[in-house]
Design a protein around this motif. Structure first.
Motif, PDB file in Angstrom:
ATOM      1  N   THR A 149      68.554  -8.301 -33.601  1.00  0.00           N
ATOM      2  CA  THR A 149      68.018  -8.057 -34.825  1.00  0.00           C
ATOM      3  C   THR A 149      69.074  -8.286 -36.100  1.00  0.00           C
ATOM      4  O   THR A 149      70.270  -8.548 -35.817  1.00  0.00           O
ATOM      5  CB  THR A 149      67.982  -6.282 -34.724  1.00  0.00           C
ATOM      6  OG1 THR A 149      69.178  -5.806 -34.375  1.00  0.00           O
ATOM      7  CG2 THR A 149      67.032  -5.990 -33.701  1.00  0.00           C
ATOM      8  N   GLY A 150      68.641  -8.086 -37.294  1.00  0.00           N
ATOM      9  CA  GLY A 150      69.380  -8.177 -38.483  1.00  0.00           C
ATOM     10  C   GLY A 150      70.025  -9.781 -38.405  1.00  0.00           C
ATOM     11  O   GLY A 150      69.465 -10.738 -38.057  1.00  0.00           O
ATOM     12  N   LEU A 151      71.362  -9.346 -38.593  1.00  0.00           N
ATOM     13  CA  LEU A 151      72.278 -10.928 -38.958  1.00  0.00           C
ATOM     14  C   LEU A 151      72.215 -11.663 -37.580  1.00  0.00           C
ATOM     15  O   LEU A 151      71.941 -12.809 -37.705  1.00  0.00           O
ATOM     16  CB  LEU A 151      73.691 -10.404 -39.376  1.00  0.00           C
ATOM     17  CG  LEU A 151      74.708 -11.595 -39.707  1.00  0.00           C
ATOM     18  CD1 LEU A 151      73.969 -12.401 -40.610  1.00  0.00           C
ATOM     19  CD2 LEU A 151      75.855 -10.910 -39.931  1.00  0.00           C
ATOM     20  N   VAL A 152      72.084 -10.863 -36.292  1.00  0.00           N
ATOM     21  CA  VAL A 152      72.309 -11.674 -35.174  1.00  0.00           C
ATOM     22  C   VAL A 152      70.971 -12.489 -35.102  1.00  0.00           C
ATOM     23  O   VAL A 152      71.128 -13.826 -34.830  1.00  0.00           O
ATOM     24  CB  VAL A 152      72.342 -10.652 -33.874  1.00  0.00           C
ATOM     25  CG1 VAL A 152      72.485 -11.576 -32.531  1.00  0.00           C
ATOM     26  CG2 VAL A 152      73.662 -10.140 -33.953  1.00  0.00           C
ATOM     27  N   ARG A 153      69.808 -11.987 -35.438  1.00  0.00           N
ATOM     28  CA  ARG A 153      68.416 -12.801 -35.300  1.00  0.00           C
ATOM     29  C   ARG A 153      68.497 -13.806 -36.360  1.00  0.00           C
ATOM     30  O   ARG A 153      67.784 -14.844 -35.706  1.00  0.00           O
ATOM     31  CB  ARG A 153      67.407 -11.553 -35.622  1.00  0.00           C
ATOM     32  CG  ARG A 153      66.143 -12.255 -35.441  1.00  0.00           C
ATOM     33  CD  ARG A 153      64.899 -11.195 -36.132  1.00  0.00           C
ATOM     34  NE  ARG A 153      65.501 -10.708 -37.606  1.00  0.00           N
ATOM     35  CZ  ARG A 153      65.007  -9.587 -38.128  1.00  0.00           C
ATOM     36  NH1 ARG A 153      64.497  -8.745 -37.353  1.00  0.00           N
ATOM     37  NH2 ARG A 153      65.637  -9.510 -39.315  1.00  0.00           N
ATOM     38  N   ASP A 154      68.974 -13.628 -37.443  1.00  0.00           N
ATOM     39  CA  ASP A 154      68.988 -14.732 -38.380  1.00  0.00           C
ATOM     40  C   ASP A 154      69.904 -15.954 -37.987  1.00  0.00           C
ATOM     41  O   ASP A 154      69.408 -17.184 -38.065  1.00  0.00           O
ATOM     42  CB  ASP A 154      69.441 -14.084 -39.662  1.00  0.00           C
ATOM     43  CG  ASP A 154      68.459 -13.237 -40.506  1.00  0.00           C
ATOM     44  OD1 ASP A 154      67.301 -13.001 -39.969  1.00  0.00           O
ATOM     45  OD2 ASP A 154      69.036 -12.256 -41.348  1.00  0.00           O
ATOM     46  N   VAL A 155      71.101 -15.519 -37.490  1.00  0.00           N
ATOM     47  CA  VAL A 155      71.663 -16.564 -36.719  1.00  0.00           C
ATOM     48  C   VAL A 155      71.165 -17.326 -35.612  1.00  0.00           C
ATOM     49  O   VAL A 155      71.052 -18.551 -35.607  1.00  0.00           O
ATOM     50  CB  VAL A 155      73.140 -16.230 -36.533  1.00  0.00           C
ATOM     51  CG1 VAL A 155      73.958 -17.429 -35.840  1.00  0.00           C
ATOM     52  CG2 VAL A 155      73.916 -15.844 -37.811  1.00  0.00           C
TER      53      VAL A 155
ATOM     54  N   ALA B 200      78.215 -15.079 -37.247  1.00  0.00           N
ATOM     55  CA  ALA B 200      77.646 -15.660 -38.581  1.00  0.00           C
ATOM     56  C   ALA B 200      78.969 -16.702 -39.079  1.00  0.00           C
ATOM     57  O   ALA B 200      78.444 -17.893 -39.325  1.00  0.00           O
ATOM     58  CB  ALA B 200      77.392 -14.668 -39.665  1.00  0.00           C
ATOM     59  N   ALA B 201      80.168 -16.291 -39.095  1.00  0.00           N
ATOM     60  CA  ALA B 201      81.223 -17.182 -39.673  1.00  0.00           C
ATOM     61  C   ALA B 201      81.243 -18.367 -38.666  1.00  0.00           C
ATOM     62  O   ALA B 201      81.623 -19.441 -39.282  1.00  0.00           O
ATOM     63  CB  ALA B 201      82.539 -16.231 -39.573  1.00  0.00           C
TER      64      ALA B 201
END
Length: 317
Positions: A29-35, A61-62
């Motif tokens: 979800t969230g940032l993990v899903r986007d990455v 993300a980094a």
């Protein structure tokens, strides 16, 4: 893009990660899903060296921003030239997993003159051509930085090969060929598309001065690592030890860290200088939860990558 069944199998490769439990694709979800979405789209698979960071979404993300903007996004240098740098750095750091992955990628790209340098031992850039333009040199140095970082993380959390041990010897060549094709460059991987995953940051990246986008990308990543809750005691010791380090491995024995009582200091130092020496006992002694472990190893690896690039900058020779 991989067929659905192949994609599913590749997603399960994160089960090979040790010491931490990556977020499964279906639960992201969230940032993990986007990455994860960008990673599959632009890199061709849910690569375990990136996905293993998922217990810490910002570090995930980094790591992706550094890898994507240095290796994957289009630029002045070819993907083959960048894969050469990735492979050479991985060899230097004794990371067989990364050597195998990027050797497969080179095979899928074909043997360019730059790729042939790996076999012949010639410099990646012809000395008669003089110095690389600053923006091109920045691209290749960014790849070196990213892989000084990733090699350390991979050595801690993954085994010696991207192929599971369950793959029989008779099938490994075919499996490598398939995986190599999935790692071929994705058309339209425009520079900068990962930057929105992280807020603007700051950092001293003089080696990237000829490429403002890379300065931006690595500054965003640097701010993530700088803000991690690593104890002042660990930071002080590791930064002091790295400040005089010339990049040479400290030897086969781990006795060089015996003088430090703090298990977190020992783990961070070994991850930074000799990640191949990290073992179950060293990780267990640190007693860290998944997120804390990813962040400690990530911080130490980023610090070591910064030092490695500063003592051995790529000058296009």
């Amino acid at each position: 893009m991989a067929p659905p069944l192949v994609k599913l199998a590749l997603r399960r490769a994160v089960n090979e990660v040790r010491y931490v439990r990556p977020v499964p694709f279906g639960r992201a979800t969230g940032l993990v899903r986007d990455v994860y979405g960008q990673l599959e789209r632009d890199f061709g698979m849910l690569a375990p060296p990136v996905a293993l960071h998922s217990p810490s979404p910002a570090v995930l993300a980094a790591s992706w921003v550094m890898l994507r903007e240095s290796l994957v996004a289009k630029g002045e240098t070819s993907r083959a030239d960048r894969e050469v740098v990735a492979t050479l750095v991985s060899r230097e750091n004794s990371c067989p997993y990364c050597v195998e992955v990027h050797g497969m990628a080179l095979d899928s790209l074909g043997r360019s003159s730059a790729a042939s340098a790996i076999v012949s031992g010639r410099p990646v850039v012809d000395p008669r051509a003089g110095t690389l333009p600053s923006s091109a040199r920045a691209e290749l140095t960014a790849v070196a930085f990213a892989f000084h970082y990733l090699n350390r993380v991979v050595s801690v959390f993954l085994g010696p090969s991207p192929l599971p041990s369950s793959v029989p010897d008779s099938a490994r060549s075919k499996a490598k060929a398939v995986l190599g094709r999935l790692l071929r460059p994705v058309e339209g991987a425009s520079p900068g598309e990962s930057l929105g995953l992280l807020p603007p940051g700051s950092g001293d990246f003089g080696w990237a001065a000829g490429n403002p986008l890379l300065v931006d990308a690595f500054s965003r990543a640097s701010s993530v690592f700088g803000a991690l809750p690593v104890s002042p005691a660990v930071r002080e010791v590791v930064e002091r030890e790295l400040s005089t380090w010339d990049g040479s491995p400290p030897g086969l024995s781990r006795s060089w860290v015996d003088a430090f009582d703090d298990p977190g200091v020992r783990l961070a130092l070994v991850a930074a200088k000799a990640p191949f020496q990290v073992d179950d006992a060293l990780v267990a002694a640190a007693g860290l939860a998944d997120r804390e472990l990813v962040e400690l190893v990530g911080w130490a690896s980023f610090a070591a990558a910064s030092r490695a690039v500063s003592v051995a900058p790529l000058r296009g020779r």
